[in-house]
Structure formats: C-alpha cells, structure tokens
Motif scaffolding. Structure first.
Motif, short mmCIF file in Angstrom:
data_model
loop_
_atom_site.label_atom_id
_atom_site.label_comp_id
_atom_site.label_asym_id
_atom_site.label_seq_id
_atom_site.Cartn_x
_atom_site.Cartn_y
_atom_site.Cartn_z
N THR A 141 8.90 -64.31 33.71
CA THR A 141 8.55 -62.96 34.14
C THR A 141 9.77 -62.05 34.25
OG1 THR A 141 8.73 -63.45 36.51
CG2 THR A 141 6.59 -63.84 35.47
N PRO A 190 4.48 -59.22 38.03
CA PRO A 190 4.63 -59.45 36.59
C PRO A 190 3.94 -60.73 36.11
CG PRO A 190 6.70 -59.84 37.75
CD PRO A 190 5.78 -59.18 38.72
N LEU A 197 9.20 -57.53 32.63
CA LEU A 197 8.84 -58.23 31.39
C LEU A 197 9.47 -57.58 30.17
CD1 LEU A 197 4.99 -58.68 32.03
CD2 LEU A 197 6.79 -60.37 32.43
N LEU A 216 -3.65 -51.40 33.86
CA LEU A 216 -3.00 -52.47 33.10
C LEU A 216 -3.67 -52.72 31.75
CD1 LEU A 216 -2.31 -55.07 35.95
CD2 LEU A 216 -0.67 -53.52 34.88
N GLN A 255 5.10 -53.94 34.77
CA GLN A 255 5.57 -54.71 33.62
C GLN A 255 7.06 -54.54 33.35
OE1 GLN A 255 2.99 -53.59 30.37
NE2 GLN A 255 1.21 -54.61 31.27
N SER A 281 0.52 -59.54 34.99
CA SER A 281 0.58 -58.78 33.73
C SER A 281 0.82 -59.72 32.55
CB SER A 281 1.69 -57.73 33.79
OG SER A 281 1.31 -56.64 34.60
N ARG A 282 1.72 -60.69 32.73
CA ARG A 282 1.98 -61.62 31.64
C ARG A 282 0.77 -62.49 31.34
NH1 ARG A 282 3.84 -66.53 30.08
NH2 ARG A 282 3.89 -67.46 32.16
N SER A 315 -1.76 -60.56 29.23
CA SER A 315 -1.37 -60.34 27.84
C SER A 315 -1.22 -61.63 27.04
CB SER A 315 -0.05 -59.56 27.79
OG SER A 315 0.99 -60.30 28.38
N LYS A 318 1.57 -49.00 35.32
CA LYS A 318 1.67 -50.08 34.33
C LYS A 318 3.13 -50.37 33.99
CE LYS A 318 0.12 -51.47 29.72
NZ LYS A 318 -0.71 -51.10 28.54
#
Length: 253
Positions: A228, A98, A204, A146, A201, A101-102, A105, A197
């Motif tokens: 996270t 995570p 999150l 992602l 995530q 992914s964070r 974004s 995905k």
C-alpha cells in the motif's frame, strides 16, 4: 465445589470483559464473525467501535485488520443481502485506507458500490434507525468517490434518488446530502469526490517520502509487505520506514 465453580465463572467473566475492552484487529474480526466458528456479535462489536474511535492507534489497528481480514470481510458483506450489516459497518470504517482502495482495484470480484446502491434501492433492506441510514449513506458516498457513479445501474439510481431526497429533507445530514449530490452529478460535489479519491489512493500512486520532488516517475517501488506504499527509490523507502511501519502489515491479498 460450588465456591471453586463460582470463582472460575468470575475469572472467566473478568477475562471476557478485559478482552472486550482491548480492541485489536483480531477482536474486531471475531465480533464481525470472521474467525473460526464465532458468530458476529452486534453488542460487542458496537462496544469495540466506541473504544476504537478513542484509541490513538486506530489507524494501525484498522490497517492490520485490512491486511489480515479484508477479503473475508467482503465475502461476509456479499453473503448478507441487506443494506445495513456488521460487515458493511466495518467496511465503512476502513474504506478510507489504501488497503481498501487496492483491494477494490486488484482483488474485488464485483463492484461493492454497485452492490451497496442496489441494496439501498431495495425498500425492504432499509433499517428504521436514522443513525444507521446515515452510516449507509456515508459508506455509499465513499464508494461512489472510489468506484464512480457509473458503477451504479440506471435502474438503481432512479430508484435511489427519490429516497435520498426524502431522507435529505427529513434528516438534513451531510452524509445523505453528499450521497444525493454525487448521484445527481453535482459539479462541486463531483470535484470533492475526486479529491477524496486522490487522498485515499495517494500512497498507492505517489512516493511515500514526504519531501520527494521526483514527480512523474512511471515505475515506483512497491512495499512488498503491505503493498500500500510506493517509493521512487530504495533510499526514500528507507528514510520513510519509521513513519510507514505503524500501518505496514503483511497483506493476504
């Protein structure tokens, strides 16, 4: 004097070997060339990767690495205009977390997926080693899941598809096949990518308490340390802490 010097050299060598055998977030950063004046070391990095895969604390080590070094790693990746590199390999290892992914974004300055696809579409940047090729395709496949296939330019997509078809015929590895089908917009593979995905995530977007039944809450409490994990209330956060703490590290981003 010679005897003392030899002893010192031997002690230094033993300390170096012990350090190599001890995989930590800091040692991985060192061999990626992210700390101080240290240059990346592909031999030591390869050795540590092998040890990391057998380490029961792999997830915790990777999480700490991301929390401390992910922005620097992405900067190193951006600076090397090739499809296969040590920074790319390390990003591939942590892409499921995570933290990654964070970062994509909230912090990433450019699309990592777009960059990797462009580099792989360039014939001069493709490594001759098939195992490296498979590793690159695995990374791009995760990025496509992602960040979406729309992040790849049409020009790069059309240049990359024939290569992927050729590699798929030649090597018949699932990482290449999956990457190819994603770019071909295969419905089944697209569905699998959406599932990946959601998995990457999940922490999150959903309360981290395993038995939480409070669905649909619009405002979740974020772990202020790692950022996270989220929770629907303080009670669920407190109950979940013994399970969350192993991968919770202060994030620099």
């Amino acid at each position: 004097m010679s005897g003392t010097s030899d002893t010192d050299d031997m002690s230094s060598m033993q300390a170096g070997l012990q350090g190599l055998m001890n995989v930590t977030a800091d040692s991985l950063a060192e061999y990626c060339g992210l700390t101080g004046d240290q240059q990346e070391n592909s031999v030591f990095f390869e050795r540590q990767l092998g040890l990391l895969q057998m380490n029961p604390s792999q997830s915790a080590i990777n999480s700490e690495f991301c929390a401390k070094y992910l922005p620097a790693l992405v900067d190193a990746y951006d600076a090397q205009d090739v499809a296969f590199s040590i920074p790319m390999r390390m990003l591939n290892i942590v892409a499921y977390l995570p933290y990654f992914s964070r970062f994509l974004s909230s912090t990433a300055k450019t699309s990592v997926c777009k960059t990797q696809a462009r580099r792989m579409a360039n014939p001069s940047s493709i490594p001759p080693d098939p195992s490296h090729l498979i590793e690159m395709c695995q990374f791009l496949s995760t990025l496509l899941a992602l960040q979406g296939t729309s992040s790849v330019s049409e020009e790069d997509k059309q240049a990359l598809l024939p290569k992927l078809r050729e590699w798929n015929r030649k090597y018949q590895r699932q990482q290449i096949t999956r990457c190819l089908k994603q770019l071909e917009d295969d419905p089944e593979t697209t569905l699998m990518a959406e599932g990946l995905k959601l998995h990457c995530q999940k922490s999150l977007n959903e309360c981290g308490f395993e038995g939480c039944k409070n669905h649909g809450i619009s405002k979740l409490l974020q772990c202020s340390r790692c950022k996270t994990a989220v929770y629907c209330d303080r009670e669920h956060q407190k109950i979940s802490w013994p399970f969350h703490k192993a991968t919770c590290f202060p994030a620099v981003f």
